[in-house]
Design a protein around this motif. Structure first.
Motif, PDB file in Angstrom:
ATOM      1  N   UNK A  75     -86.153 -29.365 -47.813  1.00 51.95           N
ATOM      2  CA  UNK A  75     -85.918 -29.713 -46.416  1.00 51.95           C
ATOM      3  C   UNK A  75     -86.711 -28.756 -45.521  1.00 51.95           C
ATOM      4  N   UNK A  76     -87.610 -29.267 -44.700  1.00 52.72           N
ATOM      5  CA  UNK A  76     -88.386 -28.376 -43.813  1.00 52.72           C
ATOM      6  C   UNK A  76     -87.469 -27.602 -42.870  1.00 52.72           C
ATOM      7  N   UNK A  77     -87.806 -26.331 -42.680  1.00 51.45           N
ATOM      8  CA  UNK A  77     -87.020 -25.476 -41.784  1.00 51.45           C
ATOM      9  C   UNK A  77     -87.952 -24.736 -40.847  1.00 51.45           C
ATOM     10  N   UNK A  78     -87.477 -24.575 -39.619  1.00 51.98           N
ATOM     11  CA  UNK A  78     -88.252 -23.851 -38.622  1.00 51.98           C
ATOM     12  C   UNK A  78     -87.775 -22.400 -38.619  1.00 51.98           C
ATOM     13  N   UNK A  79     -88.693 -21.497 -38.904  1.00 54.33           N
ATOM     14  CA  UNK A  79     -88.387 -20.077 -38.927  1.00 54.33           C
ATOM     15  C   UNK A  79     -88.824 -19.440 -37.618  1.00 54.33           C
ATOM     16  N   UNK A  80     -87.967 -18.589 -37.084  1.00 58.44           N
ATOM     17  CA  UNK A  80     -88.242 -17.889 -35.832  1.00 58.44           C
ATOM     18  C   UNK A  80     -88.454 -16.413 -36.128  1.00 58.44           C
ATOM     19  N   UNK A  81     -89.277 -15.793 -35.280  1.00 56.01           N
ATOM     20  CA  UNK A  81     -89.511 -14.354 -35.391  1.00 56.01           C
ATOM     21  C   UNK A  81     -89.714 -13.798 -33.983  1.00 56.01           C
TER      22      UNK A  81
END
Length: 130
Positions: A75-81
């Motif tokens: 499942x594609x996930x959006x990673x934040x930094x």
């Protein structure tokens, strides 16, 4: 409006800015929204998903966070930094947080509400100049 509702409203106001700071600090290590939500709640910073996801989008739009999609998992996930601008803001907010904390600590110390503890009254400029 009941006292409980008033208290809840003020608590929400107090926590609003702390959630921004908590996200900026926590996202120094990249993570996706749900993991961030879980870790904040586990540390005692209670935030609802309906609050967190719009906040993440706003911080990203303000260039305080960067993001990228990880499509390697099922499942594609959006990673934040936290971005460089976000780091600078986090440092400024943390410094101010410490100043506010120190001031509130002074206010809550015994005798803090007495007039003499608020300022040193220098009366030497008045009257007697011996």
């Amino acid at each position: 409006m009941s006292t409980d509702e008033i208290t809840a409203g003020h608590l929400q106001e107090l926590r609003r800015g702390t959630v921004v700071l908590a996200c900026l600090i926590r996202l120094r290590t990249p993570d996706y929204g749900y993991a961030l939500l879980e870790s904040l709640n586990a540390t005692g910073i209670t935030v609802d998903a309906n609050t967190l996801y719009p906040l993440l989008r706003r911080l990203e739009k303000q260039a305080l966070l960067t993001s990228e999609w990880n499509t390697e998992e099922a499942r594609p996930r959006k990673f934040y930094r936290t971005s460089a601008d976000g780091e600078r803001l986090a440092a400024a907010l943390t410094a101010d947080w410490h100043l506010i904390d120190e001031a509130l600590t002074r206010l809550t110390e015994p005798g803090a509400d007495s007039p003499d503890s608020a300022t040193d009254n220098d009366d030497s400029s008045k009257g007697d100049a011996s």
